[in-house]
Design an enzyme around this catalytic site. Structure first.
Site, PDB file in Angstrom:
ATOM      1  N   GLY A  11       0.847  -1.202   0.000  1.00 13.96           N
ATOM      2  CA  GLY A  11       0.000   0.000   0.000  1.00 13.96           C
ATOM      3  C   GLY A  11       0.872   1.237   0.000  1.00 13.96           C
ATOM      4  O   GLY A  11       0.546   2.264   0.589  1.00 13.96           O
ATOM      5  N   ALA A  12       2.018   1.134  -0.693  1.00  8.66           N
ATOM      6  CA  ALA A  12       3.068   2.152  -0.590  1.00  8.66           C
ATOM      7  C   ALA A  12       2.678   3.498  -1.190  1.00  8.66           C
ATOM      8  O   ALA A  12       3.292   4.518  -0.875  1.00  8.66           O
ATOM      9  CB  ALA A  12       4.343   1.632  -1.253  1.00  8.66           C
ATOM     10  N   ALA A  13       1.648   3.515  -2.051  1.00 10.48           N
ATOM     11  CA  ALA A  13       1.228   4.798  -2.627  1.00 10.48           C
ATOM     12  C   ALA A  13       0.061   5.404  -1.849  1.00 10.48           C
ATOM     13  O   ALA A  13      -0.410   6.492  -2.168  1.00 10.48           O
ATOM     14  CB  ALA A  13       0.836   4.606  -4.097  1.00 10.48           C
ATOM     15  N   GLN A  15      -1.950   6.729   1.799  1.00 12.10           N
ATOM     16  CA  GLN A  15      -1.607   7.824   2.725  1.00 12.10           C
ATOM     17  C   GLN A  15      -0.526   7.430   3.723  1.00 12.10           C
ATOM     18  O   GLN A  15       0.462   8.140   3.897  1.00 12.10           O
ATOM     19  CB  GLN A  15      -2.845   8.214   3.520  1.00 12.10           C
ATOM     20  CG  GLN A  15      -3.963   8.782   2.699  1.00 12.10           C
ATOM     21  CD  GLN A  15      -4.881   9.569   3.601  1.00 12.10           C
ATOM     22  OE1 GLN A  15      -4.589  10.711   3.932  1.00 12.10           O
ATOM     23  NE2 GLN A  15      -5.952   8.936   4.046  1.00 12.10           N
ATOM     24  N   GLN A 112      -0.511 -12.688   0.418  1.00 13.18           N
ATOM     25  CA  GLN A 112       0.750 -12.104   0.894  1.00 13.18           C
ATOM     26  C   GLN A 112       1.445 -13.045   1.883  1.00 13.18           C
ATOM     27  O   GLN A 112       2.671 -13.170   1.870  1.00 13.18           O
ATOM     28  CB  GLN A 112       0.487 -10.724   1.506  1.00 13.18           C
ATOM     29  CG  GLN A 112       0.017  -9.739   0.427  1.00 13.18           C
ATOM     30  CD  GLN A 112      -0.180  -8.320   0.928  1.00 13.18           C
ATOM     31  OE1 GLN A 112       0.043  -8.018   2.095  1.00 13.18           O
ATOM     32  NE2 GLN A 112      -0.593  -7.437   0.025  1.00 13.18           N
ATOM     33  N   GLY A 130      -2.768  -2.686   8.154  1.00  9.92           N
ATOM     34  CA  GLY A 130      -4.052  -2.626   7.438  1.00  9.92           C
ATOM     35  C   GLY A 130      -5.157  -3.312   8.225  1.00  9.92           C
ATOM     36  O   GLY A 130      -4.969  -4.414   8.745  1.00  9.92           O
ATOM     37  N   ASP A 159      -2.694   2.881  19.613  1.00  9.00           N
ATOM     38  CA  ASP A 159      -3.574   2.932  20.782  1.00  9.00           C
ATOM     39  C   ASP A 159      -2.736   3.118  22.058  1.00  9.00           C
ATOM     40  O   ASP A 159      -3.100   3.880  22.955  1.00  9.00           O
ATOM     41  CB  ASP A 159      -4.393   1.635  20.858  1.00  9.00           C
ATOM     42  CG  ASP A 159      -5.032   1.325  19.514  1.00  9.00           C
ATOM     43  OD1 ASP A 159      -5.876   2.102  19.071  1.00  9.00           O
ATOM     44  OD2 ASP A 159      -4.638   0.319  18.880  1.00  9.00           O
ATOM     45  N   HIS A 187      -7.281  -4.173  17.922  1.00  5.02           N
ATOM     46  CA  HIS A 187      -7.245  -2.768  17.502  1.00  5.02           C
ATOM     47  C   HIS A 187      -8.634  -2.419  16.960  1.00  5.02           C
ATOM     48  O   HIS A 187      -8.876  -2.363  15.764  1.00  5.02           O
ATOM     49  CB  HIS A 187      -6.182  -2.558  16.417  1.00  5.02           C
ATOM     50  CG  HIS A 187      -6.293  -1.191  15.781  1.00  5.02           C
ATOM     51  ND1 HIS A 187      -6.010  -0.030  16.450  1.00  5.02           N
ATOM     52  CD2 HIS A 187      -6.678  -0.807  14.535  1.00  5.02           C
ATOM     53  CE1 HIS A 187      -6.219   1.009  15.650  1.00  5.02           C
ATOM     54  NE2 HIS A 187      -6.628   0.559  14.491  1.00  5.02           N
TER      55      HIS A 187
HETATM   56  P1  NAX Z   1      -5.152   4.367   1.775  1.00  2.00           P
HETATM   57  O1  NAX Z   1      -6.445   3.940   1.180  1.00  2.00           O
HETATM   58  O2  NAX Z   1      -4.695   5.771   1.615  1.00  2.00           O
HETATM   59  O3  NAX Z   1      -3.987   3.429   1.231  1.00  2.00           O
HETATM   60  C1  NAX Z   1      -4.112   2.052   1.086  1.00  2.00           C
HETATM   61  C2  NAX Z   1      -3.249   1.657  -0.105  1.00  2.00           C
HETATM   62  O4  NAX Z   1      -3.236   0.252  -0.156  1.00  2.00           O
HETATM   63  C3  NAX Z   1      -3.807   2.169  -1.444  1.00  2.00           C
HETATM   64  O5  NAX Z   1      -2.785   2.871  -2.138  1.00  2.00           O
HETATM   65  C4  NAX Z   1      -4.208   0.888  -2.167  1.00  2.00           C
HETATM   66  O6  NAX Z   1      -4.004   0.972  -3.568  1.00  2.00           O
HETATM   67  C5  NAX Z   1      -3.257  -0.120  -1.528  1.00  2.00           C
HETATM   68  N1  NAX Z   1      -3.704  -1.519  -1.628  1.00  2.00           N
HETATM   69  C6  NAX Z   1      -4.967  -2.022  -1.595  1.00  2.00           C
HETATM   70  N2  NAX Z   1      -4.954  -3.349  -1.785  1.00  2.00           N
HETATM   71  C7  NAX Z   1      -3.648  -3.707  -1.935  1.00  2.00           C
HETATM   72  C8  NAX Z   1      -2.995  -4.938  -2.165  1.00  2.00           C
HETATM   73  N3  NAX Z   1      -3.686  -6.080  -2.318  1.00  2.00           N
HETATM   74  N4  NAX Z   1      -1.647  -4.942  -2.267  1.00  2.00           N
HETATM   75  C9  NAX Z   1      -0.937  -3.800  -2.161  1.00  2.00           C
HETATM   76  N5  NAX Z   1      -1.520  -2.588  -1.959  1.00  2.00           N
HETATM   77  C10 NAX Z   1      -2.853  -2.546  -1.826  1.00  2.00           C
HETATM   78  O7  NAX Z   1      -5.264   3.971   3.325  1.00  2.00           O
HETATM   79  P2  NAX Z   1      -4.325   4.427   4.533  1.00  2.00           P
HETATM   80  O8  NAX Z   1      -4.873   5.645   5.166  1.00  2.00           O
HETATM   81  O9  NAX Z   1      -2.919   4.436   4.086  1.00  2.00           O
HETATM   82  O10 NAX Z   1      -4.591   3.230   5.577  1.00  2.00           O
HETATM   83  C11 NAX Z   1      -4.124   1.938   5.296  1.00  2.00           C
HETATM   84  C12 NAX Z   1      -4.672   0.926   6.285  1.00  2.00           C
HETATM   85  O11 NAX Z   1      -4.232   1.220   7.593  1.00  2.00           O
HETATM   86  C13 NAX Z   1      -6.201   0.893   6.360  1.00  2.00           C
HETATM   87  O12 NAX Z   1      -6.625  -0.462   6.367  1.00  2.00           O
HETATM   88  C14 NAX Z   1      -6.487   1.545   7.691  1.00  2.00           C
HETATM   89  O13 NAX Z   1      -7.734   1.143   8.215  1.00  2.00           O
HETATM   90  C15 NAX Z   1      -5.328   1.066   8.505  1.00  2.00           C
HETATM   91  N6  NAX Z   1      -5.011   1.763   9.756  1.00  2.00           N
HETATM   92  C16 NAX Z   1      -4.587   1.011  10.802  1.00  2.00           C
HETATM   93  C17 NAX Z   1      -4.228   1.577  12.008  1.00  2.00           C
HETATM   94  C18 NAX Z   1      -3.746   0.721  13.143  1.00  2.00           C
HETATM   95  O14 NAX Z   1      -3.501   1.278  14.223  1.00  2.00           O
HETATM   96  N7  NAX Z   1      -3.584  -0.596  13.013  1.00  2.00           N
HETATM   97  C19 NAX Z   1      -4.337   3.034  12.229  1.00  2.00           C
HETATM   98  C20 NAX Z   1      -4.368   3.817  10.968  1.00  2.00           C
HETATM   99  C21 NAX Z   1      -5.157   3.209   9.837  1.00  2.00           C
HETATM  100  O15 NAX Z   1      -6.516   3.496  10.037  1.00  2.00           O
END
Ligand code: NAX
Length: 331
Positions: A11-13, A15, A112, A130, A159, A187
């Site tokens: 998910g390197a691209a 946020q 993965q 994720g 957290d 979480h």
């Molecule tokens: P974004 O939607 O900005 O980024 C996710 C990225 O993952 C996208 O660029 C997408 O193209 C890519 N992606 C999707 N499926 C993929 C796959 N099969 N292989 C490789 N890349 C893939 O989300 P972002 O704000 O970066 O958050 C990412 C994840 O972190 C979310 O699931 C979010 O819920 C989770 N979080 C977890 C937290 C924790 O404490 N554990 C806190 C922060 C965040 O909410």
């Protein structure tokens, strides 16, 4: 200078991925003497965005960054990986049921997990960010049967940090004066932030705050903090999540402070009565690149009820992906 290590970010691209890469490449995660080769995994439509991210990484001229590999193929991404931070996940769409979300992520994290099993370093350290992070970590780990389960962890450090900060603010101290906070369990909003073993400036935290605040404000505020950030910003936590991911990996690799512990979600082994088979947030001490669950803490009835509730939540998540899990593992 040490030889370079390979760090995967999925998910390197996105946020979090975007912000995370620059902190890894600058040495904040592994130290200023550890060169890195970044392996960046994205879905095919996001590869062009990833090109721009790599341009920016190059434009920083980080002396620790020895290379970048961008790919949409997990088998390429996880090849020889020393560390992996799994951020990319299926977001919840409007009208999507939680069970559908779990299933969709089951597909991503099983693929993965298998790629990690096949291609990564045998001592790889995997952090799942994720969401639903604990159950995604379980799926990845179950699909990597050749690796020690302790190679896999999920993130409850955000957290943990939220709890540190809120308690420091309440007691007019600094977060460095607060030690031994625990986030038990998932979480999710069932997580249990426990202050019964916490100290503030060396004294029991619960002697410094009133019980009513702990039981009726603090616990709920930590549990709901992610939602409060979304309500205010319109998007979920990014910078604080990145900081937590860096902190989690840094503690795991470089060790925890002698007089403290950190919260990590790891495969339950029966500790504290939590049956094996879920990734559960525990207090952990890390040394020489290994984590250990802190043992022997006394658990009162107040804590037990909340620890069981968050375990229930995890077992219910597990039950909605169980079939999927078994079919993947025995395939
Ligand atoms: P974004 O939607 O900005 O980024 C996710 C990225 O993952 C996208 O660029 C997408 O193209 C890519 N992606 C999707 N499926 C993929 C796959 N099969 N292989 C490789 N890349 C893939 O989300 P972002 O704000 O970066 O958050 C990412 C994840 O972190 C979310 O699931 C979010 O819920 C989770 N979080 C977890 C937290 C924790 O404490 N554990 C806190 C922060 C965040 O909410």
């Amino acid at each position: 200078m040490k030889p370079p290590v390979r760090v995967v970010v999925t998910g390197a691209a996105g946020q979090i991925g975007y912000a995370l890469l620059f902190r890894i490449a600058s040495g904040e995660m592994l130290g200023a003497d550890q060169p890195v080769i970044l392996h960046l995994l994205e879905i095919t439509p996001a590869l062009s965005v990833l090109e721009g991210v790599i341009m920016e990484l190059k434009d920083c001229a980080f002396f620790l960054l020895e290379g970048c590999i961008a790919t949409d193929d997990p088998n390429v991404a996880f090849k020889d990986a020393d560390y992996a931070i799994l951020v990319g996940a299926m977001p919840r769409k409007d009208g999507m049921k939680r069970s559908d979300l779990l299933q969709a992520n089951g597909g991503i994290f099983s693929t993965q997990g298998r790629a990690i099993n096949e291609h990564s370093n045998r001592n790889v350290k995997v952090l799942v960010v994720g969401n639903p992070a604990n159950t995604n970590a379980l799926i990845a780990q179950q699909n990597a049967p050749d690796l020690d389960p302790s190679c896999f962890t999920a993130m409850v450090r955000l957290d943990h940090n939220r709890a540190l900060s809120q308690l420091a603010e309440k007691t007019s101290t600094n977060s460095k004066d607060v030690k031994k906070v625990i986030i038990w369990g998932n979480h999710s909003t069932t997580q249990y932030p426990d202050l019964h073993h916490t100290t503030v400036c060396g004294e029991p935290a619960l002697s410094k705050v009133d019980k009513e605040w702990y039981e009726n404000s603090f616990i709920n505020d930590v549990q709901q903090r992610g939602l409060a950030v979304i309500k205010s910003r319109g998007v979920s936590s990014v910078a604080s999540a990145v900081s937590a991911a860096i902190g989690h990996m840094r503690s795991w690799i470089l060790g925890t402070d002698e007089d403290d512990w950190v919260s990590m979600a790891v495969l339950s082994d029966g500790s504290y009565g939590i049956a094996p088979g879920v990734f559960y947030g525990y207090p952990c001490i890390c040394k020489d690149g290994q984590y250990e669950i802190v043992q022997g803490l006394e658990i009162n009835d107040f804590s037990r009820i909340r620890m069981n509730a968050t375990e229930e939540d995890l077992r219910s998540e597990r039950s909605s992906i169980e079939k999927h899990l078994i079919s993947i593992v025995t395939e």
